[in-house]
Design a protein around this motif. Structure first.
Motif, short mmCIF file in Angstrom:
data_model
loop_
_atom_site.label_atom_id
_atom_site.label_comp_id
_atom_site.label_asym_id
_atom_site.label_seq_id
_atom_site.Cartn_x
_atom_site.Cartn_y
_atom_site.Cartn_z
N PHE A 9 0.83 -1.21 0.00
CA PHE A 9 0.00 0.00 0.00
C PHE A 9 0.87 1.26 0.00
O PHE A 9 0.50 2.27 -0.58
CB PHE A 9 -0.92 0.04 1.22
CG PHE A 9 -2.13 -0.86 1.11
CD1 PHE A 9 -2.50 -1.45 -0.08
CD2 PHE A 9 -2.89 -1.12 2.23
CE1 PHE A 9 -3.61 -2.27 -0.17
CE2 PHE A 9 -4.01 -1.93 2.15
CZ PHE A 9 -4.37 -2.52 0.96
N ARG A 10 2.03 1.20 0.64
CA ARG A 10 2.91 2.37 0.72
C ARG A 10 3.89 2.46 -0.44
O ARG A 10 4.55 3.48 -0.62
CB ARG A 10 3.71 2.32 2.03
CG ARG A 10 2.87 2.48 3.27
CD ARG A 10 3.73 2.57 4.53
NE ARG A 10 4.60 1.42 4.73
CZ ARG A 10 4.30 0.35 5.46
NH1 ARG A 10 3.15 0.29 6.09
NH2 ARG A 10 5.16 -0.63 5.59
N ASP A 11 3.99 1.42 -1.25
CA ASP A 11 4.98 1.35 -2.33
C ASP A 11 4.50 2.11 -3.57
O ASP A 11 3.64 1.65 -4.31
CB ASP A 11 5.25 -0.11 -2.68
CG ASP A 11 6.43 -0.29 -3.61
OD1 ASP A 11 6.88 0.71 -4.21
OD2 ASP A 11 6.90 -1.42 -3.72
N ASN A 16 2.98 2.55 -9.80
CA ASN A 16 3.42 3.12 -11.08
C ASN A 16 3.61 2.05 -12.15
O ASN A 16 3.59 2.35 -13.34
CB ASN A 16 4.70 3.93 -10.90
CG ASN A 16 4.46 5.22 -10.15
OD1 ASN A 16 3.35 5.74 -10.13
ND2 ASN A 16 5.50 5.73 -9.52
N LEU A 17 3.81 0.80 -11.74
CA LEU A 17 3.98 -0.29 -12.69
C LEU A 17 2.64 -0.77 -13.28
O LEU A 17 2.62 -1.42 -14.31
CB LEU A 17 4.68 -1.47 -12.02
CG LEU A 17 6.13 -1.24 -11.60
CD1 LEU A 17 6.63 -2.43 -10.80
CD2 LEU A 17 7.01 -1.00 -12.81
N LEU A 18 1.56 -0.45 -12.62
CA LEU A 18 0.25 -0.94 -13.04
C LEU A 18 -0.32 -0.13 -14.20
O LEU A 18 -0.11 1.07 -14.30
CB LEU A 18 -0.72 -0.88 -11.85
CG LEU A 18 -0.34 -1.67 -10.61
CD1 LEU A 18 -1.33 -1.40 -9.49
CD2 LEU A 18 -0.25 -3.16 -10.92
N GLN A 19 -1.05 -0.83 -15.07
CA GLN A 19 -1.77 -0.18 -16.16
C GLN A 19 -3.08 0.39 -15.63
O GLN A 19 -3.43 0.17 -14.48
CB GLN A 19 -2.03 -1.18 -17.29
CG GLN A 19 -0.79 -1.81 -17.87
CD GLN A 19 0.13 -0.78 -18.52
OE1 GLN A 19 -0.33 0.12 -19.18
NE2 GLN A 19 1.43 -0.93 -18.30
N ASP A 20 -3.83 1.08 -16.47
CA ASP A 20 -5.05 1.79 -16.06
C ASP A 20 -6.05 0.91 -15.32
O ASP A 20 -6.44 1.21 -14.19
CB ASP A 20 -5.69 2.44 -17.29
CG ASP A 20 -6.81 3.37 -16.90
OD1 ASP A 20 -6.62 4.17 -15.96
OD2 ASP A 20 -7.88 3.30 -17.53
N LYS A 24 -7.09 0.61 -11.22
CA LYS A 24 -8.46 0.69 -10.70
C LYS A 24 -8.77 -0.51 -9.80
O LYS A 24 -9.37 -0.35 -8.73
CB LYS A 24 -9.47 0.74 -11.85
CG LYS A 24 -9.44 2.04 -12.61
CD LYS A 24 -10.41 2.00 -13.78
CE LYS A 24 -10.30 3.25 -14.63
NZ LYS A 24 -11.13 3.17 -15.84
N ALA A 25 -8.35 -1.70 -10.23
CA ALA A 25 -8.58 -2.90 -9.42
C ALA A 25 -7.78 -2.83 -8.12
O ALA A 25 -8.27 -3.21 -7.05
CB ALA A 25 -8.20 -4.15 -10.21
N TRP A 26 -6.54 -2.34 -8.18
CA TRP A 26 -5.71 -2.20 -6.99
C TRP A 26 -6.33 -1.20 -6.02
O TRP A 26 -6.39 -1.45 -4.81
CB TRP A 26 -4.29 -1.79 -7.37
CG TRP A 26 -3.44 -1.49 -6.17
CD1 TRP A 26 -2.98 -0.28 -5.77
CD2 TRP A 26 -2.96 -2.43 -5.21
NE1 TRP A 26 -2.24 -0.42 -4.63
CE2 TRP A 26 -2.21 -1.72 -4.26
CE3 TRP A 26 -3.11 -3.82 -5.07
CZ2 TRP A 26 -1.61 -2.34 -3.16
CZ3 TRP A 26 -2.50 -4.43 -3.98
CH2 TRP A 26 -1.76 -3.71 -3.05
N ASP A 27 -6.80 -0.07 -6.55
CA ASP A 27 -7.44 0.94 -5.70
C ASP A 27 -8.70 0.38 -5.05
O ASP A 27 -8.98 0.66 -3.89
CB ASP A 27 -7.76 2.20 -6.50
CG ASP A 27 -6.52 2.99 -6.88
OD1 ASP A 27 -5.48 2.83 -6.21
OD2 ASP A 27 -6.59 3.77 -7.85
N ALA A 28 -9.46 -0.42 -5.79
CA ALA A 28 -10.67 -1.04 -5.24
C ALA A 28 -10.30 -2.02 -4.13
O ALA A 28 -10.95 -2.05 -3.08
CB ALA A 28 -11.45 -1.75 -6.34
N PHE A 29 -9.25 -2.80 -4.34
CA PHE A 29 -8.79 -3.73 -3.30
C PHE A 29 -8.36 -2.96 -2.05
O PHE A 29 -8.69 -3.34 -0.93
CB PHE A 29 -7.63 -4.58 -3.82
CG PHE A 29 -6.97 -5.41 -2.75
CD1 PHE A 29 -7.61 -6.53 -2.25
CD2 PHE A 29 -5.74 -5.05 -2.24
CE1 PHE A 29 -7.02 -7.29 -1.25
CE2 PHE A 29 -5.13 -5.80 -1.26
CZ PHE A 29 -5.79 -6.93 -0.76
#
Length: 92
Positions: A9-11, A16-20, A24-29
């Motif tokens: 979460f802090r990294d 920055n490595l994730l695509q669009d 969104k999925a990471w933010d939802a998680f």
């Protein structure tokens, strides 16, 4: 929530490595993790979980049996669902 998840979460580099759609999925998680799994439960936790699962489906992610169990459990018993996920995240 386990220390590995909190570290991610802090990294900033990880996000920055994730695509669009992945972002969104990471933010939802992250929203589900911080607004459903801890001591504070958001009033819109059902929508948060539904959003997360739909974003995972959009990415064609194979959702584990534990996530399916969470999805069916949170409707009837949010406390039990939070307990299940807390256990999953501690050991991931």
């Amino acid at each position: 929530m386990g220390p590995k998840i909190r570290k991610l979460f802090r990294d900033v580099m990880f996000k920055n490595l994730l695509q669009d759609d992945e972002k969104k999925a990471w933010d939802a998680f992250r929203l589900v993790s911080t607004n459903f799994l801890g001591n504070i439960r958001a009033e819109n936790y059902k929508e948060l979980i539904e959003d997360m699962l739909s974003l995972y489906q959009k990415l064609c992610c194979n959702v584990s049996l534990r996530i399916h169990m969470l999805h069916s459990t949170w409707i009837s018993s949010p406390t039990t669902a939070a307990w299940l996920v807390n256990g999953m995240l501690k050991f991931s």
